[in-house]
Design a protein around this motif. Structure first.
Motif, mmCIF file in Angstrom:
data_model
loop_
_atom_site.group_PDB
_atom_site.id
_atom_site.type_symbol
_atom_site.label_atom_id
_atom_site.label_comp_id
_atom_site.label_asym_id
_atom_site.label_seq_id
_atom_site.Cartn_x
_atom_site.Cartn_y
_atom_site.Cartn_z
ATOM 1 N N ALA A 190 94.358 148.909 2.688
ATOM 2 C CA ALA A 190 94.654 147.703 2.399
ATOM 3 C C ALA A 190 93.333 146.822 2.082
ATOM 4 N N GLY A 191 92.181 147.633 2.269
ATOM 5 C CA GLY A 191 91.133 146.720 1.895
ATOM 6 C C GLY A 191 90.574 145.833 2.838
ATOM 7 N N LEU A 192 91.073 146.017 4.029
ATOM 8 C CA LEU A 192 90.822 144.814 5.348
ATOM 9 C C LEU A 192 90.086 145.418 6.517
ATOM 10 N N PRO A 193 89.170 144.550 7.116
ATOM 11 C CA PRO A 193 88.610 145.153 8.258
ATOM 12 C C PRO A 193 89.590 145.423 9.482
ATOM 13 N N LEU A 194 89.310 146.306 10.387
ATOM 14 C CA LEU A 194 89.986 146.574 11.643
ATOM 15 C C LEU A 194 89.345 145.893 12.848
ATOM 16 N N ARG A 195 90.136 144.918 13.680
ATOM 17 C CA ARG A 195 89.474 144.336 14.768
ATOM 18 C C ARG A 195 90.181 144.850 15.859
ATOM 19 N N LEU A 196 89.404 144.356 17.153
ATOM 20 C CA LEU A 196 90.087 144.658 18.398
ATOM 21 C C LEU A 196 88.931 144.265 19.416
ATOM 22 N N VAL A 197 89.620 144.012 20.757
ATOM 23 C CA VAL A 197 89.012 143.731 21.701
ATOM 24 C C VAL A 197 89.166 144.774 22.833
ATOM 25 N N SER A 198 88.190 145.312 23.265
ATOM 26 C CA SER A 198 88.298 146.566 24.235
ATOM 27 C C SER A 198 87.512 146.280 25.495
ATOM 28 N N SER A 199 88.077 147.039 26.533
ATOM 29 C CA SER A 199 87.408 146.831 27.972
ATOM 30 C C SER A 199 86.017 147.613 28.076
ATOM 31 N N CYS A 200 85.045 146.823 28.634
ATOM 32 C CA CYS A 200 83.768 147.440 28.931
ATOM 33 C C CYS A 200 83.707 148.355 29.945
ATOM 34 N N MET A 201 85.022 148.336 30.764
ATOM 35 C CA MET A 201 85.090 149.111 31.994
ATOM 36 C C MET A 201 85.813 150.266 31.746
ATOM 37 N N ASN A 202 86.459 150.532 30.587
ATOM 38 C CA ASN A 202 87.101 151.597 29.981
ATOM 39 C C ASN A 202 86.236 152.279 29.115
#
Length: 306
Positions: free
Chosen positions: A114-126
């Motif tokens: 799709a020509g779009l960036p992929l974003r997420l929020v991940s746990s620093c503890m995992n």
């Protein structure tokens, strides 16, 4: 290693998917902290499934074995500006089969197509999940403190910071979209509309106004699966603080969680002053060009908002 295929979740997968989310999340927290976070005999996690079924551009991907058993799942959401990756779960019966990597690879493929960036929020503890994402090329760009706040039954003290806060309306959607695009480089009109119209009775959205202009917004949800303040964005800490107070006050007698960027110390100290306590840390990551936020962003897990 077994053979797995990926398919989109269907309505008939609702309970199986909700069970997978509940049991695999509880297994992680039980192993890490000695206790689960979801009642083991309830199906609160249906709220995840139901919300993603309502939002345009969102779906759950399932990784299934040759017998059709669900080995893992991941929510994803295509928005105007980006793809977001939501909660990912792998069944304890299918550990070590590369399921999380296979799901991530599929979502990366779709985002790149799709020509779009992929974003997420991940746990620093995992660190397992953090390593999965960074090995795939996702780069950290913001650090968050997770703060739990016990909101008194009587509500918060009335602190007038001189910034007007009111409930958002559908007439505000375009202004909110413009604001968040300027602050964080993303926009998600479907989400704002859902929070404002509140069809399932779980959401509210506030806006902060200065000189007749919207300078911040903040939503919150009271789902049994995720009692959380956010998502939101604001130009200044003053606007963020006013919005946080307004949304927290709507959760009287409850203990919502709020994610704040650690670099905005005044806002963090304000929440500490309300009795906030740290419970975890998260990091925002992006595959593709990451827009460094030039204001305060406050992400959530339901729906995900990287």
């Amino acid at each position: 290693m077994g053979s797995y295929t990926i398919r989109s979740a269907q309505p008939e997968d609702r309970d199986a998917l909700a069970t997978l989310i509940r049991d695999s999340t509880n297994a992680y927290y039980q192993n890490k902290f000695g206790t689960g976070i979801f009642p083991p005999t309830e199906m609160h996690t249906r709220d995840f499934v139901d919300l993603y079924n309502q939002l345009d551009g969102s779906e759950a991907l399932l990784c299934v074995d040759e017998d059709g058993a669900i080995g893992g799942s991941c929510f994803m959401h295509r928005r105007e500006t980006h793809f977001s990756l939501g909660i990912m779960n792998v069944s304890s019966d299918h550990f070590g089969q590369g399921i999380a990597r296979q799901l991530l690879t599929e979502i990366i493929f779709q985002a790149e197509a799709a020509g779009l960036p992929l974003r997420l929020v991940s746990s620093c503890m995992n660190l397992d999940s953090y390593s999965l994402y960074t090995r795939a090329g996702l780069k950290p760009f913001e650090f968050y403190q997770d703060l739990l706040v016990d909101v008194p039954e009587a509500g918060l003290p009335n602190a007038d910071g001189g910034i007007a806060v009111r409930s958002g309306t559908l007439a505000d959607v375009e202004a909110i979209a413009k604001l968040e695009l300027e602050i964080s480089g993303i926009s998600r009109r479907t989400d704002y509309t859902h929070f404002i119209t509140n069809p399932d009775g779980l959401w509210h959205l506030s806006v902060a106004e200065e000189d007749g202009n919207i300078t911040g917004y903040l939503a919150s949800g009271s789902s049994q699966a995720c009692n959380m303040i956010g998502p939101g964005a604001s130009r200044t800490e003053e606007a963020a603080i006013a919005l946080i107070d307004a949304e927290l006050d709507r959760h009287r007698g409850r203990t919502p969680v709020l994610l704040l960027p650690g670099r905005f110390n005044r806002a963090v100290q304000h929440v500490y002053g309300l009795g906030g306590r740290n419970c975890e840390t998260h990091v925002a990551q992006c595959l593709g060009e990451a827009f460094r936020p030039n204001g305060i962003t406050m992400p959530t897990f339901l729906p995900e908002s990287g």
